[in-house]
Design a protein around this motif. Structure first.
Motif, short mmCIF file in Angstrom:
data_model
loop_
_atom_site.label_atom_id
_atom_site.label_comp_id
_atom_site.label_asym_id
_atom_site.label_seq_id
_atom_site.Cartn_x
_atom_site.Cartn_y
_atom_site.Cartn_z
N GLY A 9 1.20 -1.32 0.22
CA GLY A 9 -0.14 -0.24 -0.60
C GLY A 9 0.58 0.65 -0.34
N THR A 60 -0.66 -9.00 1.38
CA THR A 60 -2.24 -8.51 1.42
C THR A 60 -2.05 -7.20 1.11
OG1 THR A 60 -2.66 -10.01 3.54
CG2 THR A 60 -3.72 -7.61 2.99
N TYR A 62 -3.74 -3.54 -0.02
CA TYR A 62 -3.68 -2.34 0.69
C TYR A 62 -4.90 -1.58 -0.80
CZ TYR A 62 -3.90 -4.82 4.89
OH TYR A 62 -4.79 -5.57 6.67
N GLY A 65 -4.37 2.60 0.49
CA GLY A 65 -4.03 2.52 1.53
C GLY A 65 -3.00 3.28 2.16
N VAL A 384 -3.51 0.46 8.78
CA VAL A 384 -4.13 0.84 7.65
C VAL A 384 -5.10 1.71 7.47
CG1 VAL A 384 -4.32 -0.09 5.78
CG2 VAL A 384 -3.30 -1.43 7.10
N ASP A 386 -7.79 4.46 5.76
CA ASP A 386 -8.85 4.85 4.20
C ASP A 386 -8.74 5.54 4.42
OD1 ASP A 386 -9.86 4.88 2.27
OD2 ASP A 386 -11.87 4.14 3.20
N THR A 420 -8.75 0.93 8.02
CA THR A 420 -9.05 -0.42 6.96
C THR A 420 -8.67 -1.01 8.17
OG1 THR A 420 -8.83 0.70 5.03
CG2 THR A 420 -8.41 -1.91 5.44
#
Length: 438
Positions: A9, A60, A62, A65, A384, A386, A420
């Motif tokens: 991210g 993962t 994001y 993010g 994380v 948003d 998030t």
């Protein structure tokens, strides 16, 4: 062997203190990665390079993010969870009307356990991974909090609150001897176990006798690796109260200093109305000042001098002061710090606010080598964000020209919907499971 985890991210960390080194102390990557191994950050860098270097990692992604260190809240009262946002007047009225009656309930282990778990889950939902909490006079309240944090794998600080003066209600008083004995037993039981640290905790001078402060000063001298937490110069009428109870003291800080409760590892909450001698001594011993802006405005305490104290080189953390503070959110706390800065004609930059809520607060707890930054070797406590979590935030964020314009609307208007995911010791505790295996 556990599989490596790779989070992708936007990433944000700090190479230094942006109050001293400027905004360039922040390190932002619009497409970065964080490799987690064994509960710690093993590596950070450009996402594509890490994806290529670790093809077996569990990924993962994001997207847009913002991945950064989890928020750190160095001054809270978890027993006040249920009375947060209670209408009040001044500090002393608020304590007598709400705080003290609620804290009397924490001799019940089941009640203490329920509130401790609820508090930690609420803060994790807001992206806060470490807190330093006052408990109550009851050892059960300390056991409950450490047990709940241990179950969640969290790094936390806490201690039994000590009060033996008749300014506290009868049901919430201990004694100088029991404060020492109970604190010592709890310290020996919990300090250094897993990710738990004990803090010697006199509530504040008005609720402790000189004998109790002296006993706790002796305990701190015997255990100098522990932190010590208390309150200092929150309100002007509180300072007058202290002066009436300790007429021989030079100032409020002297009521701690005279009994061995001033030193490195001391956490002094609020520190708004400081005299010049107090500022000098706090700096000289390298103590930590903890700014609690939502509490300071909610209870009408005053305006913390961030610019002046930071320029003088003080060690400063940022905290919610739940439940005198009116939010569990460090985002809301950063927003309040910004607003107080504006009232003092000191605009605090988003990079500085985020540093205060992470690396700065870790430094106030003397844990900057463990938590509070996105860097190899640090424990993998992460949040994380948003940056377009609501319609009103999104419509502003899309006009942003850089990361600071993009993140500032979330600081000012964000809440738990902006979180998030939250990661504690390399494990995701909040947020949807969105794993992409390579």
């Amino acid at each position: 062997m556990m599989q490596d985890k790779l989070l992708i991210g936007q990433t944000l960390g700090f190479a230094g203190n942006p109050f001293e080194a400027g905004v360039d102390a922040a390190r932002h990557d619009s497409r970065g990665g964080v490799l987690i191994r064994g509960g710690k950050i093993a590596e950070t860098g450009p996402a594509e390079a890490l994806l290529a270097a670790y093809p077996q990692a569990q990924v993962t992604d994001y997207g847009e993010g913002l991945i950064m260190a989890g928020f750190i809240d160095p001054h809270v009262h978890y027993p006040q969870t249920g009375i947060i946002a209670s209408w009040g007047k001044r500090l002393i009225d608020w304590l007598n009307s709400y705080t003290f009656p609620e804290e009397m309930r924490f001799g019940d282990p089941a009640y203490a356990a329920e509130v401790a778990g609820r508090y930690l889950d609420l803060t994790l939902a807001h992206g806060t991974t470490t807190v330093a909490s006052y408990c109550t006079i009851h050892p059960e309240s300390v056991d409950a909090f450490f047990t709940a944090a241990q179950a969640r794998g969290q790094r936390v600080v806490a201690g039994k609150t000590c009060m033996d003066r008749d300014t506290a209600p009868e049901g919430l008083r201990d004694s100088a001897q029991s404060a020492y004995d109970d604190s010592k037993a709890l310290l020996e039981k919990w300090h250094g176990v897993d990710r738990l640290s004990y803090a010697i905790t006199p509530r504040f001078s008005p609720t402790s006798t000189p004998e109790q402060l002296s006993a706790l000063g002796a305990l701190w001298a015997e255990n100098p690796d522990c932190l010590m937490q208390t309150h200092l110069s929150e309100q002007t009428d509180e300072i007058a109260w202290v002066k009436s109870l300790y007429p021989e003291a030079r100032d409020y800080l002297d009521t701690y200093e005279a009994f061995g409760l001033l030193g490195a590892g001391g956490l002094y909450g609020h520190a708004i109305h400081l005299e010049e001698r107090e500022k000098g001594r706090l700096k000289e011993v390298d103590a930590s000042l903890i700014h609690c802006p939502t509490s300071n405005t909610f209870i009408g305490s005053g305006l913390f001098d961030m610019a002046g104290l930071m320029a003088a080189g003080h060690r400063i953390g940022l905290a919610t002061d739940t439940g005198g503070g009116s939010s569990f959110s460090m985002l809301r706390t950063m927003a309040a710090a910004y607003e107080i800065g504006q009232l003092r004609h000191n605009p605090i930059h988003p990079a500085q606010l985020l540093w205060l809520a992470t690396a700065g607060s870790a430094r106030s707890l003397r844990m900057e080598d463990k938590i509070g930054n996105l860097a190899p070797g640090m424990e993998a406590d992460l949040v994380v964000l948003d940056l377009q979590s609501t319609a009103d935030i999104a419509q502003r964020a899309v006009r942003a020209d850089d990361i600071w314009e993009a993140v500032f609307p979330t600081i000012m208007m964000g809440d738990d919907r902006a979180v998030t995911a939250t990661w504690v010791a390399g494990n995701q505790t909040q947020g949807p499971a969105s794993v992409i295996t390579q």
